[in-house]
Each structure stands twice: as C-alpha cells, then as structure tokens.
Design a protein around this motif. Structure first.
Motif, PDB file in Angstrom:
ATOM      1  N   UNK A  34      38.612  14.055  36.180  1.00  0.00           N
ATOM      2  CA  UNK A  34      39.869  14.038  36.985  1.00  0.00           C
ATOM      3  C   UNK A  34      39.969  12.954  38.033  1.00  0.00           C
ATOM      4  N   UNK A  35      40.854  12.836  38.917  1.00  0.00           N
ATOM      5  CA  UNK A  35      41.114  11.885  39.860  1.00  0.00           C
ATOM      6  C   UNK A  35      40.168  11.789  40.972  1.00  0.00           C
ATOM      7  N   UNK A  36      39.819  10.747  41.255  1.00  0.00           N
ATOM      8  CA  UNK A  36      38.943  10.525  42.545  1.00  0.00           C
ATOM      9  C   UNK A  36      39.497   9.239  43.219  1.00  0.00           C
ATOM     10  N   UNK A  37      39.562   9.274  44.556  1.00  0.00           N
ATOM     11  CA  UNK A  37      40.311   8.242  45.232  1.00  0.00           C
ATOM     12  C   UNK A  37      39.511   8.065  46.542  1.00  0.00           C
ATOM     13  N   UNK A  38      39.502   6.572  46.670  1.00  0.00           N
ATOM     14  CA  UNK A  38      39.423   6.048  47.932  1.00  0.00           C
ATOM     15  C   UNK A  38      37.914   6.265  48.509  1.00  0.00           C
ATOM     16  N   UNK A  39      36.891   6.435  47.585  1.00  0.00           N
ATOM     17  CA  UNK A  39      35.536   6.778  47.749  1.00  0.00           C
ATOM     18  C   UNK A  39      34.643   5.681  48.380  1.00  0.00           C
ATOM     19  N   UNK A 176      34.980  12.873  47.315  1.00  0.00           N
ATOM     20  CA  UNK A 176      35.916  13.833  47.230  1.00  0.00           C
ATOM     21  C   UNK A 176      34.839  14.999  47.168  1.00  0.00           C
ATOM     22  N   UNK A 177      35.541  16.159  47.533  1.00  0.00           N
ATOM     23  CA  UNK A 177      34.729  17.516  47.555  1.00  0.00           C
ATOM     24  C   UNK A 177      34.227  17.936  46.164  1.00  0.00           C
ATOM     25  N   UNK A 178      34.946  17.550  45.050  1.00  0.00           N
ATOM     26  CA  UNK A 178      34.567  17.732  43.699  1.00  0.00           C
ATOM     27  C   UNK A 178      33.299  16.967  43.183  1.00  0.00           C
ATOM     28  N   UNK A 179      33.264  15.554  43.773  1.00  0.00           N
ATOM     29  CA  UNK A 179      32.055  14.678  43.774  1.00  0.00           C
ATOM     30  C   UNK A 179      30.864  15.102  44.637  1.00  0.00           C
ATOM     31  N   UNK A 180      31.129  15.873  45.474  1.00  0.00           N
ATOM     32  CA  UNK A 180      30.165  16.382  46.467  1.00  0.00           C
ATOM     33  C   UNK A 180      29.377  17.555  45.849  1.00  0.00           C
ATOM     34  N   UNK A 181      30.401  18.399  45.139  1.00  0.00           N
ATOM     35  CA  UNK A 181      29.742  19.532  44.375  1.00  0.00           C
ATOM     36  C   UNK A 181      28.795  19.100  43.219  1.00  0.00           C
ATOM     37  N   UNK A 182      29.390  17.958  42.416  1.00  0.00           N
ATOM     38  CA  UNK A 182      28.709  17.503  41.306  1.00  0.00           C
ATOM     39  C   UNK A 182      27.332  17.102  41.640  1.00  0.00           C
ATOM     40  N   UNK A 216      52.048  19.237  45.129  1.00  0.00           N
ATOM     41  CA  UNK A 216      52.209  19.457  43.702  1.00  0.00           C
ATOM     42  C   UNK A 216      50.970  19.217  42.874  1.00  0.00           C
ATOM     43  N   UNK A 217      49.677  18.397  43.549  1.00  0.00           N
ATOM     44  CA  UNK A 217      48.714  18.240  42.774  1.00  0.00           C
ATOM     45  C   UNK A 217      47.471  18.396  43.611  1.00  0.00           C
ATOM     46  N   UNK A 218      47.196  19.472  44.337  1.00  0.00           N
ATOM     47  CA  UNK A 218      46.166  19.850  45.257  1.00  0.00           C
ATOM     48  C   UNK A 218      45.108  20.544  44.240  1.00  0.00           C
ATOM     49  N   UNK A 219      43.679  19.673  44.417  1.00  0.00           N
ATOM     50  CA  UNK A 219      42.457  20.022  43.690  1.00  0.00           C
ATOM     51  C   UNK A 219      41.495  19.195  44.343  1.00  0.00           C
ATOM     52  N   UNK A 220      40.027  19.662  44.095  1.00  0.00           N
ATOM     53  CA  UNK A 220      38.899  19.347  44.715  1.00  0.00           C
ATOM     54  C   UNK A 220      38.882  17.634  44.768  1.00  0.00           C
ATOM     55  N   UNK A 221      39.524  16.924  43.556  1.00  0.00           N
ATOM     56  CA  UNK A 221      39.420  15.567  43.542  1.00  0.00           C
ATOM     57  C   UNK A 221      40.334  15.025  44.544  1.00  0.00           C
ATOM     58  N   UNK A 222      41.366  15.775  45.183  1.00  0.00           N
ATOM     59  CA  UNK A 222      42.397  15.135  46.083  1.00  0.00           C
ATOM     60  C   UNK A 222      41.959  15.652  47.477  1.00  0.00           C
ATOM     61  N   UNK A 250      37.720  16.784  56.670  1.00  0.00           N
ATOM     62  CA  UNK A 250      38.244  16.565  55.311  1.00  0.00           C
ATOM     63  C   UNK A 250      39.621  15.924  55.176  1.00  0.00           C
ATOM     64  N   UNK A 251      40.089  15.408  54.353  1.00  0.00           N
ATOM     65  CA  UNK A 251      41.495  14.742  54.225  1.00  0.00           C
ATOM     66  C   UNK A 251      42.159  15.033  53.020  1.00  0.00           C
ATOM     67  N   UNK A 252      43.429  15.243  52.937  1.00  0.00           N
ATOM     68  CA  UNK A 252      44.181  15.503  51.609  1.00  0.00           C
ATOM     69  C   UNK A 252      44.661  13.908  51.248  1.00  0.00           C
ATOM     70  N   UNK A 253      44.625  13.709  49.945  1.00  0.00           N
ATOM     71  CA  UNK A 253      45.187  12.550  49.556  1.00  0.00           C
ATOM     72  C   UNK A 253      45.789  12.565  48.368  1.00  0.00           C
ATOM     73  N   UNK A 254      46.387  11.518  47.657  1.00  0.00           N
ATOM     74  CA  UNK A 254      47.170  11.254  46.496  1.00  0.00           C
ATOM     75  C   UNK A 254      48.488  12.037  46.625  1.00  0.00           C
ATOM     76  N   UNK A 255      49.560  11.281  47.246  1.00  0.00           N
ATOM     77  CA  UNK A 255      50.743  11.626  47.407  1.00  0.00           C
ATOM     78  C   UNK A 255      51.814  11.001  46.661  1.00  0.00           C
ATOM     79  N   UNK A 256      51.354  10.670  45.488  1.00  0.00           N
ATOM     80  CA  UNK A 256      52.120  10.042  44.472  1.00  0.00           C
ATOM     81  C   UNK A 256      53.175  11.078  43.755  1.00  0.00           C
TER      82      UNK A 256
END
Length: 410
Positions: A34-39, A176-182, A216-222, A250-256
C-alpha cells in the motif's frame, strides 16, 4: 466521481513502492503493498533504506537516467526525471523515495535553505491534478490553522509546477509505522509505545475534525515516524532482537482524500482493511469513519498484523462479526446492499472455505487475553472505537479523555 465495488482496493493512491538499493519486493502479509510517503533515506542508520520496490525496471531506469540533460514525460504521465535535476531553480533531486498511482516522491536538497525535503511529483493527468490541487488546499488550510505546528500533521513547505506536473514540497520524515513493523519482522509495538503514538495521532485527527475535515484514509502507511533511528534490544520472550524506535514522534500524512463536511461525500472511501462498516453497507459516513480506521490501526500496532485481512466486502463484514459480534439488525435493514442480508442477518455461509480462513485469522475480541491494566484500558478504548453504530462510536475528542491516556495528560 463515485467508484464501483470492484474498485474497492486502493482506488485513489494505488499501490505505492519506495526505492530500495536491493531492488527487492516485500509484500504485506494478507494484502498487496500500500501507500508509503516521504520516507527518509538515512545512510548512517542501521536500517535498510525503504520497505518496498514493486518494479525493478523503475529502479534500473532511475539509475540509467542519471546524468541526462533533460527530463521528459513517460506514457503513464510520470515525470521521467534524472538524479541531479534541479526543479524551479531550487530543488535538486537526490534519490527516489516512492512511486504510486498519484506519481512519484523524490528526496531533494532545497538549495535555497540547504535542507533536505520530500517532493511529491504528480502525474500529468487531470484526475491527479485535481487530487493535487485538493491536497494543496487542505495543507494550506492546515498550515494557516496550525501556524505553530502544534498538531502532528505533515507540513507542506511549498508547491510549484514543473513541466506541467504539480509538485508538492514536504518536510522530510522517516519510515511509516507499517514499514517499521515490516522491518521489525511484524513484532508488535508495546502498549506504552502505542499510547504515545496514539495520543499524537488522535490530537492531529481531532484537530482536523474540529475544523470540519475528515481524513478518510488513515492507515499505518499514512502515519510516519519523524525520525527512523532505532536501537536493537534482545527480547527474552521472543528470543530475538527487536528494533526499538529512539523517538515515538509521529505525523499523519496524505491529505489528498480529505473531505470537508460541506463537500460531496464519495460513497466509497478508505483503504479496504480500515474501511468502516457504514461505508461498506453504503449507509452514509461522517468523521466517525476516521475513528473506526484508527481503531483498526491501533489493533494492528498491538497485534503486529492486519485486524481484518480481507479482499472482499462481504467477507470483510463476516470478519467484523467474528471479532466484534453480530452487526446490529437495524443497520442491516437500512443497507442498499440487500444481497448482503438474509433473514435480518449477514448473508454468510459459515461452512465455506472463506469462513475457514476467517476462523484462522480472526480471533474474537472477548477471547483476547489482557495482561495488565494498561492493556485492559487499551481494549476498552478500542471497543468504543469499533462500534458498528456511528451514534454509539466514541469521538476522538472523547477518546483523548479516556483513562488509557491519563499518564500522558498528567
């Protein structure tokens, strides 16, 4: 611009991959990447660069184009840039951070300020230009409302156009928190870590809600760490080394995909695994869909794996029932999805192979063992967030006053 049910997966941002030197492709358990941003690429860190790369050709193409004099546009509307390209006479491309349906994210040096930033380069198609303009409007609103940078929302530093592509400049963040988990072999975060991260996330999204916005699109990748540095510690229970983040900021991203209260609400929002039942049942949704998504996110932090690993809408509802109990009949009566309902209950075959999969991957909430008072408080909070009925679901403003967060308030 409604979407059909078949488009349920990542219909706005698409599958996103971050650049890695190895060129490997690691997929998320139970779901596509899924999405991963600004890493942030941190050469001094112990971690590998970023978690995903779905297209080896893209990695090779990046290397091959290094040193070209010009930049072009490929057939998919992406800017075919090269390392060293200077955009707007200011932003020099250093590396590629990620790619998705929306475009590509690159790490740049801002030559005016001598600092590293992330630049999101949108594809040159009108649909993505519309999303970019919407995201810029939201980010400008956030910057104006939070000029002191009090809330954990990623900061937009600038935006510009380059060769017809809208480019958005962000502060450079970590994994992202998902990448860290992975990268931590999907070992879950501790309850204390969850408490600190959740408090910041809830404050940020509550800030959006107070200002009549729904993410509307909150998830560990964001949800991204501000800094990805970590220490290695040996865990005597798992008998292996674990990564412990040095900072839990942490910060919330992806406001599209942010929707204002007064705007038209698309019938389908959120990435599937974090999608609220009222969205699936097409009952209409409001800001409480963010609360449901965050409930799923915190569970994923706690479990180390996706709470509802489904790829089908009806199966997703059946998973909810397995974990949380039956969906209230008054909600099923109101749904437009009449084929989901039989005799006032979810139309689900409990003897199917899909149900075997559900029994294997979903554990009833009441059967989960809580070892401490903090865990009991966390589960009580999650139960309030994962209420089927939006009239009974807790708000984030209320959630911030839950006993789980008492240590942070004092």
């Amino acid at each position: 611009m409604g979407r059909k049910e078949d488009d349920c997966e990542n219909w706005r941002n698409g599958d996103v991959c971050s650049y890695t030197q190895s060129g490997s492709c690691k997929q998320r358990r139970h779901q596509p990447p899924l999405d991963t941003h600004y890493s942030q690429s941190d050469e001094t860190s112990l971690r590998p660069d970023s978690a995903f790369l779905c297209n080896d050709a893209f990695s090779n193409n990046t290397a091959e184009t290094e040193g070209k004099d010009g930049d072009e546009e490929d057939e998919e509307g992406h800017l075919d840039y090269h390392i060293g390209l200077v955009m707007k006479g200011r932003y020099k491309v250093l590396s590629t951070l990620g790619e998705g349906a929306f475009g590509r994210v690159v790490e740049c040096i801002d030559t005016h300020k001598d600092e590293r930033v992330a630049v999101k380069i949108m594809r040159n198609f009108e649909t993505f230009c519309e999303v970019a303009r919407s995201e810029i409007a939201v980010l400008e609103e956030i910057n104006a409302l939070d000029d002191g940078n009090t809330f954990a929302c990623v900061r937009m530093l600038n935006w510009f156009e380059h060769e017809g592509h809208i480019c958005i400049v962000f502060e450079l963040l970590g994994l992202s928190t998902f990448e860290f988990l992975q990268q931590n072999n999907f070992l879950p975060f501790s309850v204390e870590q969850i408490r600190h991260m959740a408090f910041q996330i809830f404050r940020a999204v509550s800030f959006l809600h107070r200002n009549k916005m729904t993410h509307t699109d909150l998830k560990p990748e964001n949800i991204l760490f501000v800094c990805s540095d970590f220490d290695l510690e040996y865990d005597h229970i798992t008998m292996c080394e674990q990564r412990k983040p040095r900072s839990l900021d942490v910060k919330v991203v992806d406001f599209g995909t942010v929707t204002f209260d007064h705007q038209h609400h698309e019938s389908l929002v959120s990435t599937r695994h974090y999608r609220a039942p009222e969205v699936i049942l097409e009952l209409g949704w409001n800001q409480s869909c963010d609360v449901w998504s965050l409930g799923c996110v915190l569970f994923e932090f706690y479990l180390g794996q996706t709470l509802f690993p489904s790829h089908d809408c009806k199966e997703h509802l059946a998973m909810m029932e397995k974990v949380l109990g039956p969906i209230p009949s008054h909600l099923l009566q109101k749904t437009r999805k009449k084929h989901y309902v039989h005799n006032g209950r979810l139309n689900w075959d409990e003897w199917s192979s899909s149900d075997d999969y559900i029994r294997k991957h979903c554990q009833p909430l009441k059967h989960m063992k809580m070892k401490s008072e903090a865990e009991q408080q966390l589960f009580d909070l999650l139960s309030s967030m994962l209420e089927y009925d939006i009239c009974r679901r807790i708000t984030l403003e209320e959630a911030l006053w839950h006993p789980f967060f008492s240590p942070l308030r004092t």
